[in-house]
Design an enzyme around this catalytic site. Sequence first.
Site, PDB file in Angstrom:
ATOM      1  N   GLY A 144       0.835  -1.180   0.000  1.00  0.00           N
ATOM      2  CA  GLY A 144       0.000   0.000   0.000  1.00  0.00           C
ATOM      3  C   GLY A 144       0.877   1.241   0.000  1.00  0.00           C
ATOM      4  O   GLY A 144       2.064   1.187   0.348  1.00  0.00           O
ATOM      5  N   CYS A 145       0.318   2.390  -0.386  1.00  0.00           N
ATOM      6  CA  CYS A 145       1.126   3.607  -0.508  1.00  0.00           C
ATOM      7  C   CYS A 145       1.608   4.108   0.851  1.00  0.00           C
ATOM      8  O   CYS A 145       2.800   4.387   1.041  1.00  0.00           O
ATOM      9  CB  CYS A 145       0.363   4.679  -1.273  1.00  0.00           C
ATOM     10  SG  CYS A 145      -1.293   5.037  -0.646  1.00  0.00           S
TER      11      CYS A 145
END
EC number: 1.2.1.38
Length: 333
Positions: A144-145
């Site tokens: 995920g970012c």
Amino acid sequence: MGIRVAVAGASGYAGGELLRLIAGHPEFDLVAATAHSQAGHRVDVVHPQLTGLDLVLGVTDPATLADADLVFLALPHGESAALAAQLPTEVRIVDLGADHRLADPYAWAQYYGGTHAGQWTYGLPELPGQRELIAGSTRVANTGCYAAAITLALAPLIADGAASPADVVVVAASGTSGAGRAAKPHLLASEVQGDLSPYRVGTHQHVPEIKQASGATGLSLTPVLAPMPRGILATVTAVPARGVDPQQVLTQAYADAPFVHVLPEGRWPHTAATLGSNSCHLQATVDIDSGRLIVLSALDNLGKGAAGQAVQNANLMLGLPETTGLSIWGVAP
């Protein structure tokens, strides 16, 4: 003919960035790009920045994707697993969604809901030993970012014993592209400009992923929506477990990491410097009042936080240098 790659979910922001990177990759041939509501439209109509890319978005189904050597899945959370299960086992897959990141079914149910699809190799090459695991895998779960930005800042400190894993506090600002491309009232320009707004306070879905990847046992994350299209700036603080220079720990940990840059003393990460790159910029210090360790981390949420990271993982899976087709330098101004 080069290596045949396909993108499912190509109409979104991460999908569009994947198409841009693939188009400039010296070893990749894009053989299919698929979408849902945008199927049947030309790529350069959906993504005007890709004018000249002569391809029509197809329907997202296994038959469209099965002829590729590697498939990128840029689908909403919870939609990747069913499609991946229908693709031939010899087709390599990088999943940009969350479906295969978590080892704990309870954490999946708590933060995402629905059936846990099982864990794939975690796609953060800079973690110890992970580069080799990715290179030997046919199924990789992209980070995920927020997880990429925070884990890169935190994991070496916990692994070194420099930081306690039990009391990590993070405040992180993200650009609006992190919320996806679907039209939402709170993402209108008139709502976002001139404003900072917290969201999913204490309940953000990347928390279990960050804990799993970094070794943290207690983590509080406050995400903030910032009035910019892309980028993440994370402020990560932790209680020191022993006297140590956190910048030195990070510098040693990433000495051989081409995309992670510990900045010289006195320079602080900022999002614009990473725009369009696959780099993460880090800086660390010790708070003179509380004694807490502070690490600032900046990256492009569509680059090292999504599409760039996915291409880096794909390079490793395909036996290519991990830097192939990716830039360490940002775009300015």
